[in-house]
Design an enzyme around this catalytic site. Structure first.
Site, PDB file in Angstrom:
ATOM      1  N   ASN A  17      18.184  42.598  21.390  1.00  0.00           N
ATOM      2  CA  ASN A  17      17.450  42.680  20.117  1.00  0.00           C
ATOM      3  C   ASN A  17      17.996  41.720  19.048  1.00  0.00           C
ATOM      4  O   ASN A  17      17.362  41.493  18.022  1.00  0.00           O
ATOM      5  CB  ASN A  17      17.446  44.117  19.578  1.00  0.00           C
ATOM      6  CG  ASN A  17      16.566  45.068  20.372  1.00  0.00           C
ATOM      7  OD1 ASN A  17      16.849  46.261  20.488  1.00  0.00           O
ATOM      8  ND2 ASN A  17      15.473  44.562  20.940  1.00  0.00           N
ATOM      9  N   ASP A  40      10.457  53.226  21.715  1.00  0.00           N
ATOM     10  CA  ASP A  40       9.783  51.922  21.698  1.00  0.00           C
ATOM     11  C   ASP A  40       8.399  52.044  21.065  1.00  0.00           C
ATOM     12  O   ASP A  40       7.760  53.096  21.155  1.00  0.00           O
ATOM     13  CB  ASP A  40       9.686  51.382  23.135  1.00  0.00           C
ATOM     14  CG  ASP A  40       9.456  49.883  23.173  1.00  0.00           C
ATOM     15  OD1 ASP A  40       9.528  49.227  22.115  1.00  0.00           O
ATOM     16  OD2 ASP A  40       9.199  49.370  24.278  1.00  0.00           O
TER      17      ASP A  40
HETATM   18  C1  IPE Z   1      14.207  48.427  24.209  1.00  0.00           C
HETATM   19  O1  IPE Z   1      13.051  48.083  23.526  1.00  0.00           O
HETATM   20  C2  IPE Z   1      15.372  48.490  23.263  1.00  0.00           C
HETATM   21  C3  IPE Z   1      15.357  49.583  22.323  1.00  0.00           C
HETATM   22  C4  IPE Z   1      14.475  50.544  22.244  1.00  0.00           C
HETATM   23  C5  IPE Z   1      16.459  49.598  21.386  1.00  0.00           C
HETATM   24  P1  IPE Z   1      12.552  46.573  23.432  1.00  0.00           P
HETATM   25  O2  IPE Z   1      11.290  46.589  22.659  1.00  0.00           O
HETATM   26  O3  IPE Z   1      13.645  45.722  22.917  1.00  0.00           O
HETATM   27  O4  IPE Z   1      12.308  46.216  24.974  1.00  0.00           O
HETATM   28  P2  IPE Z   1      11.434  45.098  25.665  1.00  0.00           P
HETATM   29  O5  IPE Z   1      11.792  43.795  25.028  1.00  0.00           O
HETATM   30  O6  IPE Z   1       9.996  45.442  25.429  1.00  0.00           O
HETATM   31  O7  IPE Z   1      11.783  45.178  27.113  1.00  0.00           O
HETATM   32  C1  IPE Z   2      11.613  49.959  19.178  1.00  0.00           C
HETATM   33  O1  IPE Z   2      10.395  49.504  18.666  1.00  0.00           O
HETATM   34  C2  IPE Z   2      12.743  49.856  18.180  1.00  0.00           C
HETATM   35  C3  IPE Z   2      13.742  48.810  18.486  1.00  0.00           C
HETATM   36  C4  IPE Z   2      13.778  48.074  19.568  1.00  0.00           C
HETATM   37  C5  IPE Z   2      14.782  48.605  17.497  1.00  0.00           C
HETATM   38  P1  IPE Z   2      10.022  47.971  18.734  1.00  0.00           P
HETATM   39  O2  IPE Z   2      10.536  47.296  17.518  1.00  0.00           O
HETATM   40  O3  IPE Z   2      10.472  47.365  20.009  1.00  0.00           O
HETATM   41  O4  IPE Z   2       8.436  48.040  18.684  1.00  0.00           O
HETATM   42  P2  IPE Z   2       7.417  47.177  19.525  1.00  0.00           P
HETATM   43  O5  IPE Z   2       7.790  47.311  20.970  1.00  0.00           O
HETATM   44  O6  IPE Z   2       7.560  45.764  19.033  1.00  0.00           O
HETATM   45  O7  IPE Z   2       6.089  47.770  19.213  1.00  0.00           O
HETATM   46 MG    MG Z   3       9.598  47.194  21.847  1.00  0.00          MG
END
Ligand code: IPE
Ligand code: IPE
Ligand code: MG
Length: 231
Positions: free
Chosen positions: A64, A16
């Site tokens: 997502n 994340d």
């Molecule tokens: C969790 O991250 C999902 C993945 C890493 C694929 P998100 O960025 O989607 O989670 P939330 O929305 O902050 O809980």
């Molecule tokens: C995790 O990074 C990757 C996926 C969920 C695909 P994020 O895209 O959630 O990055 P932040 O949380 O917005 O910084």
């Molecule tokens: Mg994220």
């Protein structure tokens, strides 16, 4: 420290913070995902070196899909590129590639690439890289319950049945779950499988999470006392 390092059988990572990393560098979000792919490569190499048998990573959650279409398409392109680029590395290093999740909803070109990479590495007996894609814990539990009911009419489900019907069947439960970027939540990831998992949270954003940070997580894990309800 090295000699005291306990090596978990299964490490799982909620990768994340790619978007925030990109923003902090004044770049579009996809730039963060690209740099995140480099972290994955480094962590996979470290898992091979440390002889961690299973490394699973949360790559895309069912939630997502709520992101902009452009970001989703960018993630699919990046995944395809990574599969094409890394399959020979995986074969050379005896890494088996597996993808777990609801693959039916993915574009066909991606399903084909995934299938081909799984086939190409099927005989690899070293570490296993498990990409959790279009996955969610609640989806997994419901699909498992439904398949069990269909195949075993009138039977009651036992704990062991759940393990056999989950999409992660055959993969041991994670010993260690790492989440980067300072968020301390499970975000509908492996809900059943993490019943006794050790959690490790770090403020490090995923694109900055490389071997030294992975090692710190293993060191923290090595200091944990797992009791499983006993004394
Ligand atoms: C969790 O991250 C999902 C993945 C890493 C694929 P998100 O960025 O989607 O989670 P939330 O929305 O902050 O809980
Ligand atoms: C995790 O990074 C990757 C996926 C969920 C695909 P994020 O895209 O959630 O990055 P932040 O949380 O917005 O910084
Ligand atoms: Mg994220």
């Amino acid at each position: 420290m090295e000699e005291n390092l306990k090596i978990p059988q299964h490490v799982s990572i909620i990768m994340d913070g790619n978007g925030r990393w990109a923003t902090s560098h004044g770049k579009p979000r996809l730039f963060g995902h690209k740099e995140g792919a480099e972290s994955l490569r480094a962590c996979m190499q470290f898992a091979v070196e440390m002889q961690i048998k299973y490394l699973s990573i949360f790559a895309f959650s069912t939630e997502n899909w709520g992101r902009p279409e452009e970001e989703i398409q960018g993630l699919w392109s990046l995944l395809l590129e990574s599969i094409n680029k890394e399959t020979s590395y995986m074969i050379e290093n005896h890494v088996r590639f597996r993808v777990v999740g609801n693959l039916e909803e993915l574009p066909e070109y991606l399903r084909i690439a995934i299938h081909d990479a799984e086939e190409a590495t099927a005989a690899c007996t070293g570490s296993v890289l498990v990409v959790m894609l279009n996955y969610s814990g609640k989806w997994d539990i419901v699909q498992a319950a439904n398949r069990f009911a269909e195949e075993n009419p009138g039977k009651k489900m036992e704990w062991a049945d759940m393990d056999r019907y989950l999409a992660t069947a055959g993969i041991p439960d994670p010993d260690l779950l790492i989440r980067t970027s300072g968020e301390e939540r499970i975000s509908n990831y492996m809900l059943w499988q993490t019943a006794y998992t050790e959690f490790y949270f770090t403020d490090c954003l995923w694109p900055d999470f490389r071997k030294p940070e992975f090692r710190l997580a293993l060191e923290a894990y090595s200091r944990r006392k797992r009791r499983f309800g006993k004394l």
